[in-house]
Motif scaffolding. Structure first.
Motif, PDB file in Angstrom:
ATOM      1  N   GLU A 281      70.777  83.307  28.259  1.00 56.98           N
ATOM      2  CA  GLU A 281      71.615  82.945  27.118  1.00 56.98           C
ATOM      3  C   GLU A 281      70.978  81.825  26.296  1.00 56.98           C
ATOM      4  O   GLU A 281      70.266  80.979  26.826  1.00 56.98           O
ATOM      5  CB  GLU A 281      73.001  82.492  27.601  1.00 56.98           C
ATOM      6  N   GLY A 282      71.283  81.837  25.003  1.00 54.24           N
ATOM      7  CA  GLY A 282      70.893  80.743  24.124  1.00 54.24           C
ATOM      8  C   GLY A 282      69.515  80.849  23.518  1.00 54.24           C
ATOM      9  O   GLY A 282      69.107  79.973  22.745  1.00 54.24           O
ATOM     10  N   TRP A 283      68.751  81.900  23.856  1.00 52.05           N
ATOM     11  CA  TRP A 283      67.410  82.040  23.294  1.00 52.05           C
ATOM     12  C   TRP A 283      67.492  82.528  21.853  1.00 52.05           C
ATOM     13  O   TRP A 283      68.299  83.383  21.517  1.00 52.05           O
ATOM     14  CB  TRP A 283      66.586  83.017  24.121  1.00 52.05           C
ATOM     15  N   ARG A 284      66.614  81.971  20.993  1.00 55.59           N
ATOM     16  CA  ARG A 284      66.581  82.329  19.578  1.00 55.59           C
ATOM     17  C   ARG A 284      65.146  82.661  19.183  1.00 55.59           C
ATOM     18  O   ARG A 284      64.200  82.216  19.839  1.00 55.59           O
ATOM     19  CB  ARG A 284      67.095  81.175  18.717  1.00 55.59           C
ATOM     20  N   THR A 285      65.005  83.392  18.113  1.00 54.14           N
ATOM     21  CA  THR A 285      63.668  83.747  17.633  1.00 54.14           C
ATOM     22  C   THR A 285      63.086  82.599  16.816  1.00 54.14           C
ATOM     23  O   THR A 285      63.704  82.120  15.861  1.00 54.14           O
ATOM     24  CB  THR A 285      63.723  85.020  16.780  1.00 54.14           C
ATOM     25  N   GLU A 294      59.772  70.507  13.682  1.00 53.85           N
ATOM     26  CA  GLU A 294      60.443  69.775  12.615  1.00 53.85           C
ATOM     27  C   GLU A 294      60.227  70.436  11.246  1.00 53.85           C
ATOM     28  O   GLU A 294      61.006  70.207  10.320  1.00 53.85           O
ATOM     29  CB  GLU A 294      59.968  68.324  12.568  1.00 53.85           C
ATOM     30  N   SER A 295      59.148  71.226  11.119  1.00 57.14           N
ATOM     31  CA  SER A 295      58.826  71.856   9.840  1.00 57.14           C
ATOM     32  C   SER A 295      59.240  73.321   9.775  1.00 57.14           C
ATOM     33  O   SER A 295      58.863  74.027   8.841  1.00 57.14           O
ATOM     34  CB  SER A 295      57.315  71.738   9.575  1.00 57.14           C
ATOM     35  N   TRP A 296      60.011  73.782  10.747  1.00 60.28           N
ATOM     36  CA  TRP A 296      60.421  75.187  10.757  1.00 60.28           C
ATOM     37  C   TRP A 296      61.417  75.531   9.645  1.00 60.28           C
ATOM     38  O   TRP A 296      61.596  76.687   9.314  1.00 60.28           O
ATOM     39  CB  TRP A 296      61.062  75.535  12.094  1.00 60.28           C
ATOM     40  N   GLY A 297      62.122  74.545   9.150  1.00 56.87           N
ATOM     41  CA  GLY A 297      63.223  74.820   8.231  1.00 56.87           C
ATOM     42  C   GLY A 297      64.514  75.130   8.941  1.00 56.87           C
ATOM     43  O   GLY A 297      65.482  75.586   8.315  1.00 56.87           O
ATOM     44  N   VAL A 298      64.567  74.867  10.257  1.00 59.76           N
ATOM     45  CA  VAL A 298      65.781  75.062  11.052  1.00 59.76           C
ATOM     46  C   VAL A 298      66.485  73.714  11.154  1.00 59.76           C
ATOM     47  O   VAL A 298      65.921  72.766  11.728  1.00 59.76           O
ATOM     48  CB  VAL A 298      65.435  75.591  12.457  1.00 59.76           C
ATOM     49  N   PRO A 299      67.685  73.551  10.585  1.00 62.38           N
ATOM     50  CA  PRO A 299      68.326  72.230  10.553  1.00 62.38           C
ATOM     51  C   PRO A 299      68.415  71.569  11.927  1.00 62.38           C
ATOM     52  O   PRO A 299      68.195  70.354  12.034  1.00 62.38           O
ATOM     53  CB  PRO A 299      69.714  72.541   9.982  1.00 62.38           C
ATOM     54  N   GLU A 300      68.726  72.331  12.937  1.00 62.59           N
ATOM     55  CA  GLU A 300      68.889  71.753  14.274  1.00 62.59           C
ATOM     56  C   GLU A 300      67.594  71.134  14.794  1.00 62.59           C
ATOM     57  O   GLU A 300      67.627  70.206  15.608  1.00 62.59           O
ATOM     58  CB  GLU A 300      69.361  72.836  15.244  1.00 62.59           C
ATOM     59  N   MET A 310      60.451  77.301  25.349  1.00 59.23           N
ATOM     60  CA  MET A 310      59.817  78.316  24.516  1.00 59.23           C
ATOM     61  C   MET A 310      59.209  79.374  25.432  1.00 59.23           C
ATOM     62  O   MET A 310      58.759  79.060  26.548  1.00 59.23           O
ATOM     63  CB  MET A 310      58.747  77.716  23.605  1.00 59.23           C
ATOM     64  N   ARG A 311      59.201  80.626  24.967  1.00 54.98           N
ATOM     65  CA  ARG A 311      58.619  81.683  25.791  1.00 54.98           C
ATOM     66  C   ARG A 311      58.065  82.793  24.906  1.00 54.98           C
ATOM     67  O   ARG A 311      58.489  82.990  23.757  1.00 54.98           O
ATOM     68  CB  ARG A 311      59.637  82.246  26.771  1.00 54.98           C
ATOM     69  N   ALA A 312      57.091  83.490  25.458  1.00 52.56           N
ATOM     70  CA  ALA A 312      56.468  84.627  24.782  1.00 52.56           C
ATOM     71  C   ALA A 312      56.041  85.627  25.845  1.00 52.56           C
ATOM     72  O   ALA A 312      56.029  85.320  27.049  1.00 52.56           O
ATOM     73  CB  ALA A 312      55.275  84.184  23.950  1.00 52.56           C
ATOM     74  N   TYR A 409      62.820  80.418  21.466  1.00 50.08           N
ATOM     75  CA  TYR A 409      63.019  79.014  21.819  1.00 50.08           C
ATOM     76  C   TYR A 409      64.484  78.758  22.145  1.00 50.08           C
ATOM     77  O   TYR A 409      65.377  79.515  21.741  1.00 50.08           O
ATOM     78  CB  TYR A 409      62.560  78.097  20.685  1.00 50.08           C
ATOM     79  N   LYS A 410      64.698  77.651  22.869  1.00 50.26           N
ATOM     80  CA  LYS A 410      66.059  77.244  23.225  1.00 50.26           C
ATOM     81  C   LYS A 410      66.086  75.728  23.391  1.00 50.26           C
ATOM     82  O   LYS A 410      65.595  75.196  24.386  1.00 50.26           O
ATOM     83  CB  LYS A 410      66.511  77.917  24.519  1.00 50.26           C
ATOM     84  N   PRO A 411      66.606  74.988  22.381  1.00 50.88           N
ATOM     85  CA  PRO A 411      66.712  73.526  22.536  1.00 50.88           C
ATOM     86  C   PRO A 411      67.743  73.183  23.599  1.00 50.88           C
ATOM     87  O   PRO A 411      68.813  73.777  23.669  1.00 50.88           O
ATOM     88  CB  PRO A 411      67.142  73.054  21.148  1.00 50.88           C
ATOM     89  N   THR A 412      67.396  72.206  24.429  1.00 50.31           N
ATOM     90  CA  THR A 412      68.277  71.810  25.532  1.00 50.31           C
ATOM     91  C   THR A 412      68.243  70.297  25.644  1.00 50.31           C
ATOM     92  O   THR A 412      67.401  69.731  26.359  1.00 50.31           O
ATOM     93  CB  THR A 412      67.822  72.444  26.850  1.00 50.31           C
ATOM     94  N   PRO A 413      69.113  69.574  24.920  1.00 46.94           N
ATOM     95  CA  PRO A 413      69.075  68.109  24.965  1.00 46.94           C
ATOM     96  C   PRO A 413      69.310  67.573  26.377  1.00 46.94           C
ATOM     97  O   PRO A 413      70.209  68.020  27.089  1.00 46.94           O
ATOM     98  CB  PRO A 413      70.216  67.705  24.021  1.00 46.94           C
ATOM     99  N   VAL A 414      68.461  66.665  26.789  1.00 49.57           N
ATOM    100  CA  VAL A 414      68.584  65.977  28.078  1.00 49.57           C
ATOM    101  C   VAL A 414      68.210  64.519  27.849  1.00 49.57           C
ATOM    102  O   VAL A 414      67.732  64.132  26.780  1.00 49.57           O
ATOM    103  CB  VAL A 414      67.666  66.588  29.154  1.00 49.57           C
TER     104      VAL A 414
END
Length: 663
Positions: A281-285, A294-300, A310-312, A409-414
């Motif tokens: 769960e939570g994985w995004r393209t 930071e330069s992806w253009g994804v606000p989060e 991240m995975r491929a 990718y999946k951001p996971t704040p810790v």
């Protein structure tokens, strides 16, 4: 994690520039090499420590007798002899020398000779730490003026380049050289080190030698020898993993990553490293670009500092799976932990350094394979970048098979400070800076060591007292048991907390610095409160830090009747509605700057979060606190990441942060 939000952004290793994690220091010169005879510490324009025997060492043919002499042209020389061992190393000891010069130092054998000219004899100081020690003169206050008037032929400076090594090195990985201080040479020198040396030259009028060895973002563990870390008790498993890693044993990597997985089990959810593509769960393209997230253009992700997965995938034919030798990932910022098909593969710290991890046989399989990374970004840019070609499977014949894009990718704040770090890292590894940037200095004669570090260890402040004591003990085994230490206590940083007291790891680390110094007997603390910068963890007023270090040196090194650190709390006692804090180490009288009473005192119950600000009144060498309504089990002063502290003495030295029980 405690403290204000600026500490949260800092994340421990934010102050450095990355180098490859597996750099090794060079081997000593071959034993049969006729030259150079002298170790690189002994070069033209150097400074030797006066007033004590002078060790001199180098390399010659095994069994050769080496004669070392020092003197001025036309005058009698002081000399000593030594015999090279089977490894070619020799060491002689000259008698104690008086300040002066210039001298010529010469080493001779039956077949070779080497000299170092324009040598001075005076006081030598070793300046070490992280970025606030590394910060250059050209970044300090009034840099233009400071540079223009830096004509000091009797102050010499030697810088050790950044490098790591797996074992204590005999020589430096990069050439070193002594340089006199001039307007041309001073801009890139350590500001604290240079300004301190200038102050000591004024006080003693003897030549000054400065050895600078600093690395931004480095943790104290990187500066400690292996045996000193083992004595701490918390590093045995990590050191064992590191030893296996150095031997090329995959059990070292697997052991560390297994512990990392255990940490994740206590911190996060699931096992992202074990989830094949298309599951979990939570994985995004991710965007089809290899740029910092930071330069992806994804606000989060626009200002994301933390941990992200991240995975491929890659699809292999049976022969390709059999012939795969390495995984290439391109640059990663800052730290990665990497799995292939759910199995541990590698971990490295190094902002922007490319990763290449050898692939054990059988790890890849015919068909679909999943490569998963946990990436920790502590500061600035983060993520995986380079190019699509940089992320590939390398075959034995050199062929590169690119991983399939786009990545997920999946951001996971810790709590980023709690993320385990591989012990073979650079600034966050164990002993590797010590091996390459302290050990090669050998037993060179020193007047004192100056240490400015701690920002990267803020997450475990109580532990810092033991670590600092252990580091001082280890360095004394190398440089001499009587080596004095001058320690810079961290200044304020970040916007001050408003309204009520806060818990602060930075304050606790400052108190640990104080405790380690007070327990040592041959160390002094330079309290740097009032010299920090709310908006910059690298405050520019390095002249002020140097002046406080020099004041501490007056008491510790020169035996002058001065209080090295300014006002120190003795105890806190309660009588009725008043708690009285007694102070010592006061020059003149206590003073409150910019106010008729001191600001920054707190009374607390035993539990965290129970402190409150209280009114304080000066009473001679004491400060009286009005208890009012509330508990008075503890008293704190100047207790925050960036406190406003107003209690000083007539020497313009501040009372540093403290916490005391109320009796």
């Amino acid at each position: 994690m405690t403290g204000n939000g600026s500490s949260r952004r800092y994340a421990g290793a934010a102050l450095g520039f990355g180098l490859a994690a597996l750099l090794l220091a060079p081997l000593p010169a071959p034993a049969d090499a006729p030259a150079p005879l002298l170790h690189p510490m002994f070069q033209d324009h150097g400074v030797l420590q006066h007033g004590r025997p002078v060790p001199v060492w180098g390399t010659a043919r095994p069994g050769e007798t080496v004669t070392v002499g020092i003197g001025q042209a036309g005058a009698a020389q002081t000399s000593a002899t030594a015999r090279a061992g089977r490894d070619g190393h020799w060491q002689a000891t000259l008698p104690a020398l008086a300040p002066g010069g210039p001298f010529t130092l010469t080493a001779r054998t039956a077949t070779a000779q080497q000299s170092a000219t324009d040598m001075l004899v005076g006081d030598v100081y070793f300046c070490a730490g992280q970025s606030n020690m590394e910060m250059q003169v050209h970044r300090s206050l009034d840099a233009w003026s400071e540079t223009g008037r830096a004509n000091h032929p009797h102050i010499r400076y030697l810088a050790v380049d950044k490098m790591v090594a797996d074992a204590p090195a005999y020589g430096f990985a990069q050439p070193v050289a002594w340089r006199a201080v001039t307007p041309q040479t001073v801009p890139d020198m350590s500001a604290v080190c240079y300004f301190f040396g200038r102050e000591m030259r004024k006080l003693t009028n003897v030549p000054v030698g400065l050895i600078a060895s600093a690395w931004g973002g480095s943790m104290i563990e990187a500066w400690m020898g292996t045996q000193d870390l083992r004595r701490q008790g918390d590093y045995a498993a990590a050191l064992d993993h590191q030893a296996r890693f150095v031997r090329g044993d995959v059990a070292g990597v697997r052991g560390f990553i297994t512990e990392w997985q255990d940490w994740w089990g206590r911190t996060g959810t699931g096992q992202p490293w074990a989830e094949p593509l298309g599951s979990g769960e939570g994985w995004r393209t991710a965007p089809a670009t290899f740029k910092p997230w930071e330069s992806w253009g994804v606000p989060e992700m626009a200002d994301y500092n933390g941990l992200a997965w991240m995975r491929a995938g890659v699809t292999l034919m049976p022969e390709q799976a059999r012939n795969a030798v390495a995984l290439r990932l391109g640059p990663v910022d800052d730290l990665d932990v990497t799995w292939v098909n759910g199995q541990p593969l590698g971990s490295q710290y190094g902002p922007g350094d490319p990763r290449r991890y050898p692939l054990p046989a059988g790890l890849l399989k015919p068909g679909e394979n999943t490569i998963t990374l946990a990436i920790l970004d502590g500061y600035g840019d983060g993520g995986l970048y380079g190019s699509a070609e940089a992320q590939a499977i390398e075959l034995a014949d050199g062929t590169l098979l690119p991983l399939r894009t786009p990545w997920e990718y999946k951001p996971t704040p810790v709590d980023t400070a709690a993320v385990p770090r591989a012990p073979w890292g650079t600034v966050d590894g164990l002993s590797r800076i010590h091996n390459a940037m302290v050990a090669p200095i050998g037993p060179y004669g020193l007047r004192a060591a100056i240490w400015y570090q701690g920002e990267s260890n803020w997450a475990r402040p109580e532990q810092y007292r033991s670590l600092l004591a252990g580091m001082m003990a280890g360095w004394r085994r190398q440089f001499g048991q009587d080596l004095p230490f001058l320690i810079v206590q961290l200044p304020e940083w970040g916007y001050p907390a408003a309204g009520k007291p806060v818990e602060s790891n930075w304050a606790r680390l400052r108190w640990s610095q104080r405790a380690a110094v007070d327990a040592d007997g041959n160390a002094a603390l330079a309290v740097s409160m009032g010299l920090g910068d709310w908006y910059d963890i690298h405050p520019a007023n390095k002249q002020g830090v140097a002046r406080r270090l020099a004041h501490a040196a007056r008491g510790l090194l020169l035996g002058q009747d001065v209080a090295p650190s300014g006002p120190l709390p003795l105890d806190a006692t309660r009588q009725g509605g008043t708690v009285t804090v007694r102070f010592t180490g006061i020059t003149g009288t206590l003073q409150s700057l910019s106010s008729h009473r001191p600001v920054g005192f707190e009374l607390c119950d035993a539990a965290p979060g129970t402190c409150r600000y209280v009114d304080a009144t000066l009473a001679g060498d004491n400060v009286a606190l009005a208890v009012g309504d509330g508990p008075a089990v503890r008293v704190r002063y100047c207790w925050a990441d960036s406190p406003v502290c107003t209690l000083y003495d007539e020497a313009r030295l501040p009372a540093g942060p403290f916490e005391l029980p109320v009796r």
